[in-house]
Design an enzyme around this catalytic site. Structure first.
Site, PDB file in Angstrom:
ATOM      1  N   HIS A 100      35.962  26.695  42.490  1.00 36.61           N
ATOM      2  CA  HIS A 100      35.886  25.195  41.781  1.00 36.61           C
ATOM      3  C   HIS A 100      34.510  24.740  41.953  1.00 36.61           C
ATOM      4  CE1 HIS A 100      37.026  20.932  40.926  1.00 36.61           C
ATOM      5  NE2 HIS A 100      38.022  21.482  40.721  1.00 36.61           N
ATOM      6  N   ASP A 159      45.312  25.778  39.677  1.00 41.23           N
ATOM      7  CA  ASP A 159      45.826  26.519  38.612  1.00 41.23           C
ATOM      8  C   ASP A 159      46.282  27.815  39.526  1.00 41.23           C
ATOM      9  OD1 ASP A 159      43.062  25.663  36.688  1.00 41.23           O
ATOM     10  OD2 ASP A 159      45.459  25.076  36.265  1.00 41.23           O
TER      11      ASP A 159
HETATM   12  C1  SDX Z   1      40.270  23.445  36.823  1.00 42.09           C
HETATM   13  O1  SDX Z   1      36.270  20.276  37.460  1.00 42.09           O
HETATM   14  C2  SDX Z   1      37.567  20.175  37.763  1.00 42.09           C
HETATM   15  O2  SDX Z   1      37.815  19.389  38.381  1.00 42.09           O
HETATM   16  C3  SDX Z   1      38.435  21.287  37.085  1.00 42.09           C
HETATM   17  C4  SDX Z   1      39.830  20.996  37.546  1.00 42.09           C
HETATM   18  C5  SDX Z   1      40.649  19.764  37.075  1.00 42.09           C
HETATM   19  O3  SDX Z   1      41.554  19.375  37.587  1.00 42.09           O
HETATM   20  O4  SDX Z   1      40.185  19.213  36.010  1.00 42.09           O
HETATM   21  O5  SDX Z   1      39.851  21.161  38.931  1.00 42.09           O
HETATM   22  C6  SDX Z   1      40.741  22.212  36.750  1.00 42.09           C
HETATM   23  O6  SDX Z   1      39.573  23.741  35.709  1.00 42.09           O
HETATM   24  C7  SDX Z   1      40.514  24.346  37.989  1.00 42.09           C
HETATM   25  C8  SDX Z   1      39.507  25.664  37.668  1.00 42.09           C
HETATM   26  C9  SDX Z   1      40.285  26.816  36.796  1.00 42.09           C
HETATM   27  N1  SDX Z   1      39.405  27.946  36.730  1.00 42.09           N
HETATM   28  C10 SDX Z   1      39.594  28.993  37.069  1.00 42.09           C
HETATM   29  O7  SDX Z   1      40.349  29.346  38.078  1.00 42.09           O
HETATM   30  C11 SDX Z   1      38.677  29.969  36.518  1.00 42.09           C
HETATM   31  C12 SDX Z   1      38.073  30.928  37.738  1.00 42.09           C
HETATM   32  N2  SDX Z   1      37.094  30.166  38.448  1.00 42.09           N
HETATM   33  C13 SDX Z   1      35.908  30.233  38.062  1.00 42.09           C
HETATM   34  O8  SDX Z   1      35.517  30.614  37.051  1.00 42.09           O
HETATM   35  C14 SDX Z   1      34.697  29.071  38.516  1.00 42.09           C
HETATM   36  O9  SDX Z   1      35.128  29.328  40.129  1.00 42.09           O
HETATM   37  C15 SDX Z   1      34.926  27.810  37.993  1.00 42.09           C
HETATM   38  C16 SDX Z   1      34.480  27.865  36.501  1.00 42.09           C
HETATM   39  C17 SDX Z   1      36.227  27.074  38.405  1.00 42.09           C
HETATM   40  C18 SDX Z   1      33.696  27.121  38.769  1.00 42.09           C
HETATM   41  O10 SDX Z   1      32.321  27.605  38.146  1.00 42.09           O
HETATM   42  P1  SDX Z   1      31.316  27.327  38.956  1.00 42.09           P
HETATM   43  O11 SDX Z   1      31.266  25.819  39.640  1.00 42.09           O
HETATM   44  O12 SDX Z   1      30.124  27.308  37.707  1.00 42.09           O
HETATM   45  O13 SDX Z   1      30.669  28.298  39.984  1.00 42.09           O
HETATM   46  P2  SDX Z   1      29.916  29.621  39.657  1.00 42.09           P
HETATM   47  O14 SDX Z   1      30.565  30.378  38.034  1.00 42.09           O
HETATM   48  O15 SDX Z   1      28.356  29.433  39.532  1.00 42.09           O
HETATM   49  O16 SDX Z   1      30.464  30.708  40.799  1.00 42.09           O
HETATM   50  C19 SDX Z   1      29.555  30.581  41.947  1.00 42.09           C
HETATM   51  C20 SDX Z   1      29.692  31.802  42.500  1.00 42.09           C
HETATM   52  C21 SDX Z   1      28.985  32.937  41.552  1.00 42.09           C
HETATM   53  O17 SDX Z   1      28.829  34.079  42.392  1.00 42.09           O
HETATM   54  P3  SDX Z   1      27.064  34.336  42.744  1.00 42.09           P
HETATM   55  O18 SDX Z   1      26.457  34.195  41.308  1.00 42.09           O
HETATM   56  O19 SDX Z   1      26.820  33.323  43.690  1.00 42.09           O
HETATM   57  O20 SDX Z   1      27.052  35.774  43.119  1.00 42.09           O
HETATM   58  O21 SDX Z   1      30.758  32.298  42.835  1.00 42.09           O
HETATM   59  C22 SDX Z   1      31.409  33.269  42.017  1.00 42.09           C
HETATM   60  C23 SDX Z   1      30.385  33.619  40.808  1.00 42.09           C
HETATM   61  O22 SDX Z   1      30.487  34.952  40.546  1.00 42.09           O
HETATM   62  N3  SDX Z   1      32.857  33.058  41.559  1.00 42.09           N
HETATM   63  C24 SDX Z   1      33.665  33.845  41.367  1.00 42.09           C
HETATM   64  C25 SDX Z   1      35.017  33.089  41.163  1.00 42.09           C
HETATM   65  N4  SDX Z   1      34.478  31.872  40.810  1.00 42.09           N
HETATM   66  C26 SDX Z   1      33.078  31.887  41.246  1.00 42.09           C
HETATM   67  N5  SDX Z   1      33.984  35.355  41.661  1.00 42.09           N
HETATM   68  C27 SDX Z   1      35.148  35.991  41.346  1.00 42.09           C
HETATM   69  N6  SDX Z   1      36.354  35.181  41.174  1.00 42.09           N
HETATM   70  C28 SDX Z   1      35.970  33.707  40.909  1.00 42.09           C
HETATM   71  N7  SDX Z   1      37.072  33.195  40.316  1.00 42.09           N
END
Ligand code: SDX
Length: 427
Positions: A305, A362
């Site tokens: 998140h 989720d």
């Molecule tokens: C919702 O914003 C809100 O409030 C949204 C929400 C709401 O109520 O409105 O809470 C609802 O959208 C919840 C999120 C649902 N999405 C997912 O579950 C999809 C999986 N999660 C991700 O794709 C990600 O965590 C996000 C999109 C939720 C957040 O993305 P960010 O903040 O841009 O984080 P990032 O992509 O920069 O990740 C940081 C690191 C990265 O690794 P490094 O580059 O540091 O090595 O964490 C890793 C990412 O690769 N990472 C994951 C991961 N999520 C982040 N690695 C594996 N699996 C994951 N799920």
């Protein structure tokens, strides 16, 4: 007033610091470009507050979520969804007479115009319900054109009532159209969640009597999804509304934003991921390794998140509701067992722990929706129903804020510098 100093070369400028009611601090850069010629650069607005807001507070480090100061745990446990909808927009909980009047008003607008059915039927039956819902809400600006002025409080009030009331009818009808069943009309003798369940699962041959266990769980889920400050879809609603677009068009944009698998679409992706894990028995660890592999686009859906660097409090509540609902219905879903096994493995893994990737809202919600009988591709529609009052509250707050300006971010240009047009033959 506190100030920040910024030194660029031999110049130093001072910038005001603004502090929120929970102690959050921000450097106000409203005059940065005028004073320095510089803009800031911040992908995904991870460090940038575009607005002040009094609606929802999140402390991502502590896993705190409050709507208008009330902890999400207390609202989820004790409140009614329409009570929370009133709270989000008005700032205060309704009195009992106010809630009764509001509920009656929402109920009395539950019917959708008969000629809107043509819109459902213009879609292929295989259309995704989020696409249908977004189109239906967008079309409300054409079917209900009498109250579109965003600066007219009464027009906004009636449009708000129509959206909250009709979204469950349109959602249920999008499902009925896709499964080739007749539309079921809203029953105004039922409460909001029960009315939706009845429209979803009743058929002319067999009346569906909503189970109070399921209605109560759905009421809780709608409350948990009701708002979440400046998330992707709420920011979309705000920026579309900042151009003076009407409420229906702004909300339709938010529905499209929510449909993405990185945002609200994740609840569908989580169940698809867990189903694949269950159907391909073997070491769950290889999925976890894939999620860590930068060369593999696979991510563990439902984890991570932008704001929460601790447990998402909503996920904690939903996990318990999932267990309770399955127990009360006497169901045993292998997906819930898989989800709990995956959570345990992930929370022991340094990659996720170091990046503070915890289960989000989720991760468990789809397990409950399945138990209730919803098809997987309706899960994000359920998220949209819950988020409706939050989007509306955010849109209203933006319009009522005298400092609101049309949203128009800057950029850093990295393209070609000036060159002359050579003519089609390069002459
Ligand atoms: C919702 O914003 C809100 O409030 C949204 C929400 C709401 O109520 O409105 O809470 C609802 O959208 C919840 C999120 C649902 N999405 C997912 O579950 C999809 C999986 N999660 C991700 O794709 C990600 O965590 C996000 C999109 C939720 C957040 O993305 P960010 O903040 O841009 O984080 P990032 O992509 O920069 O990740 C940081 C690191 C990265 O690794 P490094 O580059 O540091 O090595 O964490 C890793 C990412 O690769 N990472 C994951 C991961 N999520 C982040 N690695 C594996 N699996 C994951 N799920």
């Amino acid at each position: 007033m506190q100030e920040a100093s910024l030194t660029i070369g031999d110049r130093t400028v001072t910038l005001p610091i603004t502090v929120g009611s929970e102690g959050e601090m921000a450097i106000d850069i409203s005059n940065l470009r005028k004073e320095t010629g510089f803009t800031t650069f911040d992908r995904g607005f991870g460090n940038t507050a575009e607005t002040k807001s009094a609606i929802t507070f999140i402390d991502g480090e502590k896993g705190i979520l409050r709507y208008r100061g009330y902890p999400i745990e207390q609202l989820a446990e004790n409140a009614d969804f329409l009570e929370v909808a009133w709270l989000l927009s008005s700032g205060e909980l309704p009195t009992r007479p106010q809630l009764e009047t509001f509920t009656e008003e929402i109920t009395s607008h539950s019917l959708v115009r008969e000629d809107m059915k043509h819109l459902f039927e213009a879609f292929p039956h295989a259309a995704h319900p989020m696409q249908i819902l977004a189109s239906e809400v967008s079309a409300m600006a054409s079917y209900y054109p009498d109250a579109l002025n965003p600066n007219d409080e009464e027009a906004v009030r009636i449009s708000t009532t129509r959206l909250i009331s009709k979204v469950i009818t349109m959602a249920a009808w999008s499902y009925k159209y896709r499964v080739h069943q007749p539309y079921v009309y809203p029953r105004n003798d039922l409460d909001y969640s029960s009315r939706f369940l009845h429209m979803m699962f009743s058929v002319p041959a067999e009346e569906y009597e909503p189970d109070p266990v399921i209605s109560n769980a759905l009421n809780t889920l709608f409350i948990l999804h009701a708002d979440h400050e400046q998330n992707c879809s709420a920011s979309t609603v705000r920026i579309v509304g900042s151009g003076q677009a009407n409420l229906f068009s702004s909300i339709a944009s938010g529905i499209h934003a929510l449909s993405g698998p990185l945002h609200g679409g994740a609840n569908q992706s989580v169940v698809e991921m867990l189903t694949e894990m269950v159907e391909q028995p073997g070491d769950v660890g290889h999925w976890v390794e894939r999620a860590k592999d930068k060369d593999d686009p696979f991510r563990l859906m439902g984890f991570g998140h932008r704001v929460y660097r601790n447990f998402d409090p909503r996920a904690m509540i939903i996990k318990k509701v999932a267990q309770d609902v399955l127990d009360m219905l006497g169901l045993d879903d292998p997906l819930l067992d898989m989800a709990m096994e995956l959570e345990k493995i992930v929370l022991d893994d340094e990659y996720f722990v170091s990046r503070k990737l915890y289960p989000n809202v989720d991760f468990y919600s789809g397990v409950i929706y399945r138990a209730m009988g919803f098809p997987t591709d309706m899960f994000t529609v359920l998220f949209a129903i819950g988020r409706m009052p939050g989007w509306i509250a955010q849109w209203n707050e933006m319009h009522r804020d005298p400092t609101t300006r049309i949203g128009r971010p800057r950029q850093i240009y990295t393209g070609e510098t000036e060159r002359n047009y050579p003519g089609i033959d390069g002459s």
